[in-house]
Structures are given as structure tokens and as C-alpha cells.
Design a protein around this motif. Structure first.
Motif, PDB file in Angstrom:
ATOM      1  N   ILE A  23      38.175  31.462  46.411  1.00 36.48           N
ATOM      2  CA  ILE A  23      38.039  31.549  47.988  1.00 36.48           C
ATOM      3  C   ILE A  23      36.391  32.463  48.475  1.00 36.48           C
ATOM      4  O   ILE A  23      35.683  32.662  49.006  1.00 36.48           O
ATOM      5  CB  ILE A  23      39.683  32.200  48.434  1.00 36.48           C
ATOM      6  N   ARG A  24      37.056  33.421  47.624  1.00 36.26           N
ATOM      7  CA  ARG A  24      35.711  34.590  47.921  1.00 36.26           C
ATOM      8  C   ARG A  24      34.515  34.477  47.692  1.00 36.26           C
ATOM      9  O   ARG A  24      33.760  34.494  47.757  1.00 36.26           O
ATOM     10  CB  ARG A  24      36.387  35.962  46.939  1.00 36.26           C
ATOM     11  N   TYR A  27      33.434  32.006  50.335  1.00 41.75           N
ATOM     12  CA  TYR A  27      33.396  32.394  51.553  1.00 41.75           C
ATOM     13  C   TYR A  27      32.054  32.908  51.772  1.00 41.75           C
ATOM     14  O   TYR A  27      31.972  33.457  52.374  1.00 41.75           O
ATOM     15  CB  TYR A  27      34.786  33.165  52.491  1.00 41.75           C
ATOM     16  N   SER A  28      31.634  33.741  50.285  1.00 38.22           N
ATOM     17  CA  SER A  28      31.114  35.187  50.519  1.00 38.22           C
ATOM     18  C   SER A  28      29.246  34.059  50.208  1.00 38.22           C
ATOM     19  O   SER A  28      28.096  35.063  49.941  1.00 38.22           O
ATOM     20  CB  SER A  28      31.095  36.332  49.867  1.00 38.22           C
ATOM     21  N   ASN A  32      26.588  29.333  51.993  1.00 39.53           N
ATOM     22  CA  ASN A  32      27.631  28.541  53.066  1.00 39.53           C
ATOM     23  C   ASN A  32      27.386  29.288  54.458  1.00 39.53           C
ATOM     24  O   ASN A  32      27.614  30.230  54.625  1.00 39.53           O
ATOM     25  CB  ASN A  32      29.391  29.021  52.679  1.00 39.53           C
ATOM     26  N   PHE A  34      29.620  29.387  56.836  1.00 41.85           N
ATOM     27  CA  PHE A  34      31.027  30.104  57.297  1.00 41.85           C
ATOM     28  C   PHE A  34      30.736  31.989  56.972  1.00 41.85           C
ATOM     29  O   PHE A  34      31.331  32.821  56.934  1.00 41.85           O
ATOM     30  CB  PHE A  34      32.453  29.970  56.673  1.00 41.85           C
ATOM     31  N   ALA A  35      30.116  32.282  55.893  1.00 41.13           N
ATOM     32  CA  ALA A  35      30.490  33.612  55.170  1.00 41.13           C
ATOM     33  C   ALA A  35      28.835  34.922  56.293  1.00 41.13           C
ATOM     34  O   ALA A  35      30.165  35.244  55.293  1.00 41.13           O
ATOM     35  CB  ALA A  35      29.103  33.469  53.632  1.00 41.13           C
ATOM     36  N   THR A  37      29.749  34.767  59.492  1.00 40.89           N
ATOM     37  CA  THR A  37      30.915  34.625  61.036  1.00 40.89           C
ATOM     38  C   THR A  37      32.260  35.564  60.247  1.00 40.89           C
ATOM     39  O   THR A  37      32.685  35.795  59.050  1.00 40.89           O
ATOM     40  CB  THR A  37      32.085  33.299  60.799  1.00 40.89           C
ATOM     41  N   GLY A  40      35.079  34.083  57.515  1.00 43.71           N
ATOM     42  CA  GLY A  40      34.653  34.153  56.353  1.00 43.71           C
ATOM     43  C   GLY A  40      34.482  35.129  55.906  1.00 43.71           C
ATOM     44  O   GLY A  40      35.421  35.358  54.898  1.00 43.71           O
ATOM     45  N   ARG A  41      34.159  35.956  56.696  1.00 42.65           N
ATOM     46  CA  ARG A  41      34.006  37.423  55.737  1.00 42.65           C
ATOM     47  C   ARG A  41      35.320  37.994  55.840  1.00 42.65           C
ATOM     48  O   ARG A  41      36.045  38.410  54.850  1.00 42.65           O
ATOM     49  CB  ARG A  41      33.336  38.307  57.040  1.00 42.65           C
ATOM     50  N   LEU A  43      38.004  35.756  55.036  1.00 37.72           N
ATOM     51  CA  LEU A  43      39.410  35.521  54.106  1.00 37.72           C
ATOM     52  C   LEU A  43      38.778  36.411  53.359  1.00 37.72           C
ATOM     53  O   LEU A  43      39.382  35.924  51.980  1.00 37.72           O
ATOM     54  CB  LEU A  43      38.447  33.708  54.497  1.00 37.72           C
ATOM     55  N   ALA A  44      36.850  36.132  52.577  1.00 38.16           N
ATOM     56  CA  ALA A  44      36.348  36.692  51.705  1.00 38.16           C
ATOM     57  C   ALA A  44      37.651  38.294  51.568  1.00 38.16           C
ATOM     58  O   ALA A  44      37.329  38.295  50.383  1.00 38.16           O
ATOM     59  CB  ALA A  44      35.620  36.512  51.788  1.00 38.16           C
TER      60      ALA A  44
END
Length: 428
Positions: A23-24, A27-28, A32, A34-35, A37, A40-41, A43-44
Motif C-alpha cells: 500500500i505504501r 500510494y507513494s 500514481n 493519487f500520490a 493527494t 494518497g499521502r 494512506l501511504a
């Protein structure tokens, strides 16, 4: 049983750690969208905090590959110069510029109290431009096979005497915290026996010489329990498949739990701040957190016999300051020390070794001349600030180096023996 449960829980969480790491990474990833947003940050960041909170931290590397000498960058490489099953002595060999003064030879005796010798990375780094630095790299007991024998406080002292003999009489010793007592004992024994190669000086830093003075929470716990309580509650066999399978140890994770509980609110706040740094994309602050906890959370096991003998001798009976400490039947008399200079260093806010506990060495070493002894108390630092950090670099280290220069032998350096295995001791 507890050690086996700890290992089982760690193994059981492995799939969750792998999922969190995926997941990290997802989303990083800069590819991506979402990275960048907030979601996204977040979740990461959540995934990284979970993964780091449940992983096992292995022994870090020193990673000291260069230093600056007289304004010139020179290469540094690690070299093992002495070896036994429970300890290696590592030299940080510098490629000195032609004609450069190598400085004093310093042996740093790292604490054998749960963390690896790399805890002193900053200490080594500070001294490298000015000195020829060696360090005791203690082994993780769970990695030493039972066939290699036992290791107790008497063996520890034997190791130190062997190392002093190996490095030669112009060595200056820095004992950080726990080794202050065995270093003082080893030097007292060498002086009493008329040894030819005691160190030129010893610097004792934040050490428990006399824990009856200003006792801390650590000292009070030892006072409240007898040695049988420690034997029954904190000693466990190493589980399979570690090389030290079935060796009786004091597990590093128990020591870490004790350290964490002493300042639990501070650690919780640090991890909350780390999460927010990740969400806000504050990479520098997040990296500082990673660097600190990669070291702090990496712990090692201690042999049961060493741990129990140390607790009983140093923290329960106070044998050294009471004049009752013995090493294999021989009395340990600090009054025998006459040729080795003594510097003690304490931190004003030390919550592990209270103010006065290290200075007590001066009351025991009554025959060291006044011009060969000094005590320094550093204001506004805690235990770790005694040997690391900005105040250590700017205020403590210069005093240590000056003391060593003032107490160095008048003539040239004695050559160090070639790397090799030291003479045989019990369990080797």
C-alpha cells in the motif's frame, strides 16, 4: 514461552506487513496520480507507520566511510583487529594524509545493555577526525551457538584485559554507561597485578559506579526485587531457528519495552508527528525519525549469566563501591589504580544513571594523583546527550580529547598487533 509467543506474533504479522508495504509503495509512487493527494499521502503514511511499528529491526551498519582531517576528506574502512565469540574489536582505519598526526588511540567500550555498538555511531564520527578509534562490537547472544560456551561479567572483564593487552599501554578508554564498572574493575585488576599495559586514561560516561547515589527508576526497580525475581521473570531460552537456540538470555525486546515505557508519551508523540510529517510531505523531518528509530528499535539479547551477575553485583549488592567486588576470587580494588588517568562525565538530566553515580569513581580511585583526574557535569542533557548530539560534539568531546592529550605517554605510539583471534578464554 514468552519469547516463542513473541516470535510467533512477529511471524503471524508478516502478511499484514507485506500488504502495508505494498500500500505504501502504491500510494507513494510518483506515477500514481493519487500520490500527491491528501488521501494518497494519508494512506501511504498509515501503511508506513504500521509496517515500521511491527517489523523487527536488524543490526544497523556503522556506515562511516569517510572523515575530514585537517580539512582533507579521507576514506575510512572497518577492520576487525581482535575477535572472540561474544565480541569483535573494530578499528575505523583512516587513510591519513602524509605527515598527519594520528591523534590518541581510543577504545570505545560500547554498552552491552540491549542496543548494538552502532548506538555510538555519532560518538565515533565525532572522534574520527582527531583520533585512531576502536570499538567493542558485542555479539547478539541469540546469534551465538550454545557450543561457544557461556559469557558472564567475569568473562566480560577478561575480554577487556585481553583487549587492553592487545592494543597496548598508550590506549585511552571511553566507557559509555554500562561498561563503566567492568572497565574500572579490569584496570584495577591490571594495576594490582603490575600489568605492563594498562590504558593511559579512562573516561567513564554516565555509568552506574554507585547506584545508591540519586537512584533512578531503573535503580529502584533493582532495589525492589531480589535476583530470583529477575531469574524467574526475564530469563528465557532462545527459540528455534536462531543460531543460539536454547541459550538462556535476557531478550532485547524486554529491554526495549522497559526503555519505551520510561518515556512512552514521548514515543507516542514522535510517531504521531512522524505520521503528520509524511502526510505533509515533510521528507527531512520524516527521515530524521526513521534514522533515530532504526537505531533505537534495533536490540540484541544478553546472556542470562551476564545479565544476572551484573544486576546482582552492580544494582542490588553495590559490590564495587562497598569494596566487596571480586573477579574469579580476586578482590577488585580501585585503590590499586595509580598510573591511569580518570575522567568522569555526567549529564544534568540523566534519568538512567543519576547525577553522582559516575563521579563516585573518584571516591574509589583514591591513589590517582589529582592532576590526573577530572570530573565534568554537562548541563541540560539527558543520558544519550552525554555521548551523542550537538552538546557532546561542541562541549564534551573537546574536553575528552584535551584530557587524553594531557595524559598521553611522552614517547611514540606502540604498534598494534595484526588482526587475529585473542588468547583462549572460558567458552571460546
Amino acid at each position: 514461552m514468552y519469547y516463542q509467543l513473541y516470535e510467533f506474533n512477529h511471524a503471524a504479522l508478516q502478511p499484514a506487513r507485506a500488504y502495508a508495504d505494498a500500500i505504501r509503495l502504491f500510494y507513494s509512487n510518483p506515477l500514481n496520480p493519487f500520490a500527491e493527494t491528501y488521501l494518497g499521502r494519508t494512506l501511504a503514511a498509515s501503511a508506513e507507520v504500521f509496517e515500521r511499528s511491527t517489523r523487527r529491526y536488524t543490526k544497523p551498519a556503522f556506515g562511516l566511510t569517510e572523515t575530514s582531517i585537517d580539512g582533507t576528506q579521507v576514506a575510512v574502512r572497518e577492520q576487525t583487529v581482535w575477535s572472540q565469540p561474544f565480541c569483535n574489536v573494530v578499528r575505523f582505519k583512516r587513510d591519513l594524509p602524509k605527515g598527519a598526526n594520528p591523534g590518541p588511540r581510543i577504545l570505545m567500550v560500547a554498552p552491552m545493555s540491549g542496543h548494538y555498538a552502532t548506538l555510538l555511531r555519532g560518538t565515533v564520527e565525532t572522534m574520527l577526525p582527531h583520533a585512531d578509534v576502536y570499538i567493542t562490537d558485542w555479539a547478539d547472544a541469540r546469534m551465538v551457538p550454545v557450543a561457544d560456551g557461556t559469557f558472564d561479567l567475569d568473562d566480560y572483564i577478561d575480554y577487556l584485559i585481553d583487549i587492553f593487552d592487545h592494543l597496548g599501554p598508550d590506549t585511552h578508554v571511553m566507557a559509555v554507561c554500562q561498561p563503566s564498572v567492568p572497565v574500572l574493575a579490569a584496570i584495577a585488576l591490571m594495576e594490582a597485578r603490575g600489568a605492563k599495559s594498562p590504558p593511559a586514561s579512562m573516561t567513564l560516561m554516565g555509568g552506574p559506579i554507585d547506584t545508591r547515589k540519586n537512584p533512578t527508576a531503573v535503580n529502584e526497580l533493582a532495589e525492589q526485587k531480589d535476583i530470583s525475581w529477575f531469574r524467574d521473570n526475564v530469563i528465557m531460552p532462545v527459540p528455534w531457528p536462531n543460531p543460539g537456540f536454547m541459550r538462556q538470555v535476557y531478550p532485547g525486546f524486554l529491554q526495549l519495552s522497559g526503555f519505551m515505557s520510561m518515556n512512552l508519551d514521548r514515543h507516542i508523540t514522535a510517531h504521531k508527528d512522524f505520521f503528520m510529517h509524511l502526510v505533509k510531505n515533510d521528507g527531512d523531518s520524516a527521515e530524521k525519525h526513521r534514522d533515530f528509530y532504526d537505531e533505537y528499535l534495533a536490540v540484541m539479547d544478553l546472556t542470562a549469566e551476564f545479565y544476572l551477575q551484573t544486576v546482582e553485583t552492580v544494582f542490588i549488592r553495590h559490590d564495587l563501591p562497598r569494596g566487596q567486588m571480586q573477579h574469579r576470587g580476586d578482590p577488585v580494588d580501585p585503590g590499586a589504580i595509580r598510573r591511569v588517568a580518570l575522567l568522569t562525565v555526567e549529564g544534568e538530566n540523566d534519568d538512567i544513571s543519576g547525577v553522582g553515580q559516575t563521579k563516585a569513581a573518584h571516591d574509589l580511585c583514591v591513589n590517582i594523583p589529582d592532576e590526573m583526574r577530572h570530573h565534568y557535569m554537562q548541563p541540560a542533557v539527558g543520558h544519550y546527550g552525554v555521548f551523542n548530539g550537538s552538546r557532546f560534539r561542541s562541549e564534551i568531546a573537546p574536553r575528552i580529547l584535551d584530557f587524553m592529550h594531557r595524559n598521553s605517554p611522552a614517547k611514540g605510539r606502540t604498534a598494534v598487533k595484526k588482526p587475529g583471534r585473542a588468547s583462549s578464554r572460558k567458552g571460546s
